[in-house]
Design an enzyme around this catalytic site. Structure first.
Site, PDB file in Angstrom:
ATOM      1  N   ARG A  25      26.725  33.463  50.065  1.00 19.96           N
ATOM      2  CA  ARG A  25      27.199  34.648  50.797  1.00 19.96           C
ATOM      3  C   ARG A  25      27.200  34.445  52.312  1.00 19.96           C
ATOM      4  O   ARG A  25      26.860  35.343  53.076  1.00 19.96           O
ATOM      5  CB  ARG A  25      26.343  35.886  50.468  1.00 19.96           C
ATOM      6  CG  ARG A  25      26.479  36.404  49.067  1.00 19.96           C
ATOM      7  CD  ARG A  25      27.602  37.444  48.973  1.00 19.96           C
ATOM      8  NE  ARG A  25      27.738  37.910  47.613  1.00 19.96           N
ATOM      9  CZ  ARG A  25      27.299  39.087  47.172  1.00 19.96           C
ATOM     10  NH1 ARG A  25      26.709  39.927  47.979  1.00 19.96           N
ATOM     11  NH2 ARG A  25      27.481  39.431  45.928  1.00 19.96           N
ATOM     12  N   ARG A  29      28.880  40.823  55.249  1.00 20.51           N
ATOM     13  CA  ARG A  29      28.637  42.001  56.100  1.00 20.51           C
ATOM     14  C   ARG A  29      27.669  41.805  57.262  1.00 20.51           C
ATOM     15  O   ARG A  29      27.591  42.654  58.132  1.00 20.51           O
ATOM     16  CB  ARG A  29      28.163  43.171  55.231  1.00 20.51           C
ATOM     17  CG  ARG A  29      29.293  43.765  54.412  1.00 20.51           C
ATOM     18  CD  ARG A  29      28.765  44.703  53.357  1.00 20.51           C
ATOM     19  NE  ARG A  29      27.999  43.960  52.375  1.00 20.51           N
ATOM     20  CZ  ARG A  29      27.513  44.483  51.248  1.00 20.51           C
ATOM     21  NH1 ARG A  29      27.688  45.753  50.987  1.00 20.51           N
ATOM     22  NH2 ARG A  29      26.845  43.738  50.407  1.00 20.51           N
ATOM     23  N   ARG A  38      37.327  43.346  57.286  1.00 12.52           N
ATOM     24  CA  ARG A  38      37.093  44.132  56.075  1.00 12.52           C
ATOM     25  C   ARG A  38      37.692  45.529  56.239  1.00 12.52           C
ATOM     26  O   ARG A  38      38.291  46.069  55.326  1.00 12.52           O
ATOM     27  CB  ARG A  38      35.574  44.169  55.844  1.00 12.52           C
ATOM     28  CG  ARG A  38      35.056  45.169  54.883  1.00 12.52           C
ATOM     29  CD  ARG A  38      35.041  44.584  53.480  1.00 12.52           C
ATOM     30  NE  ARG A  38      34.234  45.404  52.597  1.00 12.52           N
ATOM     31  CZ  ARG A  38      34.566  46.629  52.219  1.00 12.52           C
ATOM     32  NH1 ARG A  38      35.683  47.176  52.632  1.00 12.52           N
ATOM     33  NH2 ARG A  38      33.772  47.304  51.410  1.00 12.52           N
ATOM     34  N   ASP A  75      35.347  36.935  44.559  1.00  8.33           N
ATOM     35  CA  ASP A  75      34.201  37.504  43.851  1.00  8.33           C
ATOM     36  C   ASP A  75      34.231  37.033  42.400  1.00  8.33           C
ATOM     37  O   ASP A  75      35.293  36.696  41.876  1.00  8.33           O
ATOM     38  CB  ASP A  75      34.218  39.033  43.906  1.00  8.33           C
ATOM     39  CG  ASP A  75      32.855  39.596  43.541  1.00  8.33           C
ATOM     40  OD1 ASP A  75      31.966  39.601  44.414  1.00  8.33           O
ATOM     41  OD2 ASP A  75      32.657  39.989  42.378  1.00  8.33           O
ATOM     42  N   TYR A 151      28.401  42.628  33.643  1.00  9.04           N
ATOM     43  CA  TYR A 151      29.169  43.664  34.361  1.00  9.04           C
ATOM     44  C   TYR A 151      30.258  44.246  33.465  1.00  9.04           C
ATOM     45  O   TYR A 151      30.557  45.438  33.513  1.00  9.04           O
ATOM     46  CB  TYR A 151      29.790  43.085  35.637  1.00  9.04           C
ATOM     47  CG  TYR A 151      28.759  42.744  36.694  1.00  9.04           C
ATOM     48  CD1 TYR A 151      28.274  43.715  37.564  1.00  9.04           C
ATOM     49  CD2 TYR A 151      28.245  41.455  36.807  1.00  9.04           C
ATOM     50  CE1 TYR A 151      27.311  43.407  38.527  1.00  9.04           C
ATOM     51  CE2 TYR A 151      27.276  41.135  37.757  1.00  9.04           C
ATOM     52  CZ  TYR A 151      26.819  42.121  38.610  1.00  9.04           C
ATOM     53  OH  TYR A 151      25.856  41.815  39.542  1.00  9.04           O
TER      54      TYR A 151
HETATM   55  O1  CP3 Z   1      29.156  33.267  49.227  1.00  9.01           O
HETATM   56  C1  CP3 Z   1      30.208  33.599  49.798  1.00  9.01           C
HETATM   57  O2  CP3 Z   1      30.283  33.719  51.047  1.00  9.01           O
HETATM   58  C2  CP3 Z   1      31.477  33.721  48.978  1.00  9.01           C
HETATM   59  C3  CP3 Z   1      31.820  34.973  48.458  1.00  9.01           C
HETATM   60  C4  CP3 Z   1      31.089  35.624  47.289  1.00  9.01           C
HETATM   61  C5  CP3 Z   1      31.029  37.042  47.161  1.00  9.01           C
HETATM   62  N1  CP3 Z   1      30.474  37.326  45.961  1.00  9.01           N
HETATM   63  C6  CP3 Z   1      31.526  37.986  48.152  1.00  9.01           C
HETATM   64  C7  CP3 Z   1      31.084  39.395  48.095  1.00  9.01           C
HETATM   65  C8  CP3 Z   1      30.479  35.078  46.151  1.00  9.01           C
HETATM   66  C9  CP3 Z   1      30.225  33.623  45.811  1.00  9.01           C
HETATM   67  C10 CP3 Z   1      30.103  36.179  45.306  1.00  9.01           C
HETATM   68  C11 CP3 Z   1      29.477  36.006  43.988  1.00  9.01           C
HETATM   69  C12 CP3 Z   1      29.000  37.188  43.262  1.00  9.01           C
HETATM   70  N2  CP3 Z   1      29.546  38.433  43.183  1.00  9.01           N
HETATM   71  C13 CP3 Z   1      27.887  37.168  42.395  1.00  9.01           C
HETATM   72  C14 CP3 Z   1      27.040  35.944  42.082  1.00  9.01           C
HETATM   73  C15 CP3 Z   1      26.079  35.634  43.161  1.00  9.01           C
HETATM   74  C16 CP3 Z   1      25.046  36.680  43.395  1.00  9.01           C
HETATM   75  O3  CP3 Z   1      25.078  37.254  44.509  1.00  9.01           O
HETATM   76  O4  CP3 Z   1      24.228  36.907  42.508  1.00  9.01           O
HETATM   77  C17 CP3 Z   1      27.744  38.453  41.839  1.00  9.01           C
HETATM   78  C18 CP3 Z   1      26.677  38.906  40.863  1.00  9.01           C
HETATM   79  C19 CP3 Z   1      28.818  39.241  42.341  1.00  9.01           C
HETATM   80  C20 CP3 Z   1      29.147  40.655  41.999  1.00  9.01           C
HETATM   81  C21 CP3 Z   1      29.124  41.525  43.170  1.00  9.01           C
HETATM   82  N3  CP3 Z   1      30.022  41.453  44.216  1.00  9.01           N
HETATM   83  C22 CP3 Z   1      28.222  42.581  43.444  1.00  9.01           C
HETATM   84  C23 CP3 Z   1      27.068  42.989  42.557  1.00  9.01           C
HETATM   85  C24 CP3 Z   1      28.596  43.139  44.674  1.00  9.01           C
HETATM   86  C25 CP3 Z   1      28.020  44.348  45.337  1.00  9.01           C
HETATM   87  C26 CP3 Z   1      26.708  44.041  45.974  1.00  9.01           C
HETATM   88  C27 CP3 Z   1      26.832  44.088  47.452  1.00  9.01           C
HETATM   89  O5  CP3 Z   1      26.321  43.157  48.093  1.00  9.01           O
HETATM   90  O6  CP3 Z   1      27.409  45.073  47.941  1.00  9.01           O
HETATM   91  C28 CP3 Z   1      29.711  42.387  45.174  1.00  9.01           C
HETATM   92  C29 CP3 Z   1      30.428  42.621  46.436  1.00  9.01           C
HETATM   93  C30 CP3 Z   1      30.604  41.457  47.359  1.00  9.01           C
HETATM   94  N4  CP3 Z   1      30.946  40.190  46.978  1.00  9.01           N
HETATM   95  C31 CP3 Z   1      30.517  41.513  48.774  1.00  9.01           C
HETATM   96  C32 CP3 Z   1      30.830  40.225  49.245  1.00  9.01           C
HETATM   97  C33 CP3 Z   1      30.931  39.772  50.671  1.00  9.01           C
HETATM   98  C34 CP3 Z   1      30.240  42.770  49.617  1.00  9.01           C
HETATM   99  C35 CP3 Z   1      31.458  43.616  49.579  1.00  9.01           C
HETATM  100  C36 CP3 Z   1      31.750  44.370  50.845  1.00  9.01           C
HETATM  101  O7  CP3 Z   1      32.176  43.772  51.847  1.00  9.01           O
HETATM  102  O8  CP3 Z   1      31.621  45.593  50.789  1.00  9.01           O
END
Ligand code: CP3
Length: 345
Positions: A25, A29, A38, A75, A151
């Site tokens: 990540r 944010r 965003r 994602d 999910y």
């Molecule tokens: O690592 C990176 O920079 C690449 C991008 C990336 C995102 N999600 C962007 C993201 C990667 C590799 C993921 C993987 C992901 N997504 C996982 C596996 C890794 C982990 O974190 O366990 C999972 C379980 C998800 C599912 C997911 N996506 C959730 C549960 C959420 C909401 C939680 C949160 O942090 O708000 C997301 C949203 C998400 N994915 C964001 C980002 C940057 C935040 C969204 C936003 O900008 O509002």
């Protein structure tokens, strides 16, 4: 050239002078420049499916911190979305999907539009493979079938994945079909990412830690093993990183069966155990606590050196034990990056 990149060499087990690094990540944010784009994009999913924006967001942390690898911005839930499941990301709530928890709903999904739906992601990968600095490797990724299924079945995140574990016991046949569908579509998705320029792949199994040992083999090890085999029939040399988060000692069997090139290590695992037990088996990646990156100062500095010192004699990629959290001060990421860039084994 892919083969000369520090990150790729390390994933192949070669000894290098400096430890390569990136952070899960690393785009997101905690960076003001991410928040700006965003907002412009509209929703989070609009950002993922806009190749120009997704390319830019992927590059942002590289410009600031000079990591050795960039991870495609997308994602793990674009796969269920591409199979026809409704998906939205709600402010403060995370992902919301229409649950797929029986055979009828599973049969309503289809792979017919998979690559069409995912074409903006492939475009982002190909943009990035041209835009990245020469020494920076491009990582493609997907969620592992188990984690994506949690999910899909529950329709949102959950604390202990109980709903999905229950479905796996109560309707084993349907759940197996769901996992099979995810194995085949995820394999195709990752192969297509490599076709478009991804130089390494990471498979995220964020919720494997709540499964009992036998279920872990059935829903985490075997599906990832099949995906690795599928990818290697087309791309035998692309390095693959597994991340069975929370697997503990079960990670040994995971490595043996899946034959991944590297594993990402979560924060619960001690560096001595990783050095003595995991590093002899494959390259390790990890495992700084993301909360230390929030708190900063001397404790952060000490923890970074502790990881580097423990793992310096084997193959190691510096990373976190899980993703960067939004309240992380960018200057702490800068401090850690500079320590690693200046550290010599
Ligand atoms: O690592 C990176 O920079 C690449 C991008 C990336 C995102 N999600 C962007 C993201 C990667 C590799 C993921 C993987 C992901 N997504 C996982 C596996 C890794 C982990 O974190 O366990 C999972 C379980 C998800 C599912 C997911 N996506 C959730 C549960 C959420 C909401 C939680 C949160 O942090 O708000 C997301 C949203 C998400 N994915 C964001 C980002 C940057 C935040 C969204 C936003 O900008 O509002």
């Amino acid at each position: 050239m892919t083969d000369n990149k520090l990150f790729i060499k390390t994933l192949r087990g070669e000894k290098t002078d400096r430890v390569p690094f990136w952070f899960m990540r690393q785009a997101g944010r905690y960076l003001p420049e991410y928040m700006k784009l965003r907002k412009e994009a509209g929703s989070f999913l609009d950002l993922c499916y806009n190749s120009d924006f997704a390319t830019e967001v992927t590059l942002q942390p590289i410009r600031r911190f000079n990591m050795d690898a960039a991870i495609l911005f997308s994602d793990i839930l674009v796969i269920p979305h591409a199979l026809g499941q409704d998906l939205a990301f709600k402010q403060g709530e995370g992902p919301v999907l229409t649950p797929v928890d029986n055979l009828e709903k599973l049969e309503a999904l289809s792979t017919s539009k998979l690559h069409d739906h995912l074409s903006p992601v492939y475009k982002t990968v190909s943009n990035l493979s041209k835009a990245l600095p020469d020494h920076v490797a491009l990582i493609g990724f997907a969620g592992a079938p188990w984690t994506v299924a949690t999910y899909m079945v529950n329709g949102k995140g959950s604390k202990d994945q109980a709903e999905t574990r229950l479905m796996a016991y109560q309707d084993r046949e349907t759940f197996s079909k769901l996992i099979d569908l995810l194995v085949s579509s995820t394999s195709e998705y990752l192969i297509e990412q490599v076709n478009n320029g991804a130089e390494a792949l990471q498979i995220f199994d964020s919720w494997s830690g709540t499964l009992p040992a036998d279920e872990f083999i059935k829903w985490c090890v075997e599906p990832v093993q099949k995906i690795v085999e599928n990818i290697r029939t087309v791309h035998p040399d692309v390095p693959i990183i597994g991340f069975p988060k929370g697997a503990g000692a079960k990670i040994k069997n995971f490595i043996k069966k899946t034959k991944v090139n590297a594993v990402s290590i979560d924060t619960s695992t001690s560096c001595t155990w990783v050095r003595d037990v995991v590093q002899p088996l494959c390259t390790v990646q990890g495992n700084l606590d993301p909360l230390l990156l929030v708190s900063g100062g001397k404790p952060l500095e000490n923890a970074v050196y502790n990881i580097l010192d423990h793992l310096k004699d084997g193959s190691h990629v510096f990373n976190l034990g899980h993703g960067i959290i939004p309240q992380t001060p960018p200057e702490n990421v800068k401090m850690v990056s500079d320590i690693i860039l200046n550290y010599r084994r």
